[in-house]
Design an enzyme around this catalytic site. Structure first.
Site, PDB file in Angstrom:
ATOM      1  N   GLU A   1       0.841  -1.201   0.000  1.00  0.00           N
ATOM      2  CA  GLU A   1       0.000   0.000   0.000  1.00  0.00           C
ATOM      3  C   GLU A   1       0.878   1.254   0.000  1.00  0.00           C
ATOM      4  O   GLU A   1       0.596   2.226  -0.706  1.00  0.00           O
ATOM      5  CB  GLU A   1      -0.902   0.025   1.250  1.00  0.00           C
ATOM      6  CG  GLU A   1      -1.749  -1.209   1.418  1.00  0.00           C
ATOM      7  CD  GLU A   1      -1.105  -2.295   2.281  1.00  0.00           C
ATOM      8  OE1 GLU A   1      -1.857  -2.948   3.026  1.00  0.00           O
ATOM      9  OE2 GLU A   1       0.129  -2.495   2.222  1.00  0.00           O
TER      10      GLU A   1
ATOM     11  N   CYS B   1      -2.150  -2.584   7.408  1.00  0.00           N
ATOM     12  CA  CYS B   1      -1.726  -2.441   8.802  1.00  0.00           C
ATOM     13  C   CYS B   1      -2.029  -1.018   9.270  1.00  0.00           C
ATOM     14  O   CYS B   1      -2.436  -0.162   8.475  1.00  0.00           O
ATOM     15  CB  CYS B   1      -0.235  -2.750   8.921  1.00  0.00           C
ATOM     16  SG  CYS B   1       0.842  -1.461   8.237  1.00  0.00           S
TER      17      CYS B   1
END
Length: 151
Positions: free
Chosen positions: A84, A110
């Site tokens: 990401e 996360c």
């Protein structure tokens, strides 16, 4: 005459591409792929691995693995950049706005990635598998980002 195969939905199409992107990962523990999409167009892709020009974990080994660090903990002990993060950085590097975009990812982000996603203006996330980070889910919910698990 051959019957025409059914076309995948847009969600399935982008998730399939995300899984292909994950195959570029150089992480020894988990291959993750991410793509940023807006108006049915791919803006940027990312997979987890060492920063550009740095030796990959497949070459150097994995410190987190050697120290038996559980998934979702002690992110600072990893030389890799998350998928990401790489997608967001790739967009920034090329001057592509991702404000209002959708993130497709093989895994739920996360908490570190969640913070970047929130601040970058991403409005929704589609993911396939979970991740051991409850703080991430809490922050994404509070930021009113739609989070959808795809089977």
């Amino acid at each position: 005459m051959e019957s025409k195969s059914q076309r995948p939905s847009w969600t399935q199409y982008f998730m399939d591409i995300t899984e292909l992107v994950a195959k570029r990962s150089t992480c020894k523990r988990r291959a993750v792929g991410a793509i940023l999409v807006k108006e049915k167009r791919i803006l940027a892709t990312g997979y987890n691995g060492a920063p550009t020009g740095i030796s990959h974990c497949t070459e150097t080994g994995c410190l987190r693995e050697e120290l038996n660090i559980p998934s979702g903990e002690r992110h600072e002990l990893c030389r890799g950049v998350h998928a990401e993060q790489n997608a967001i950085v790739q967009a920034a590097h090329h001057g592509v706005s991702i404000n209002g975009a959708t993130l497709f990812c093989t895994n739920l982000p996360c908490s570190i990635c969640a913070k970047m996603i929130i601040n970058s203006g991403v409005r929704s996330i589609y993911y396939k598998s979970g991740y051991a980070d409850a703080i991430s889910e809490e922050m994404l919910k509070e930021a009113q980002i739609d989070v959808i698990q795809v089977p």
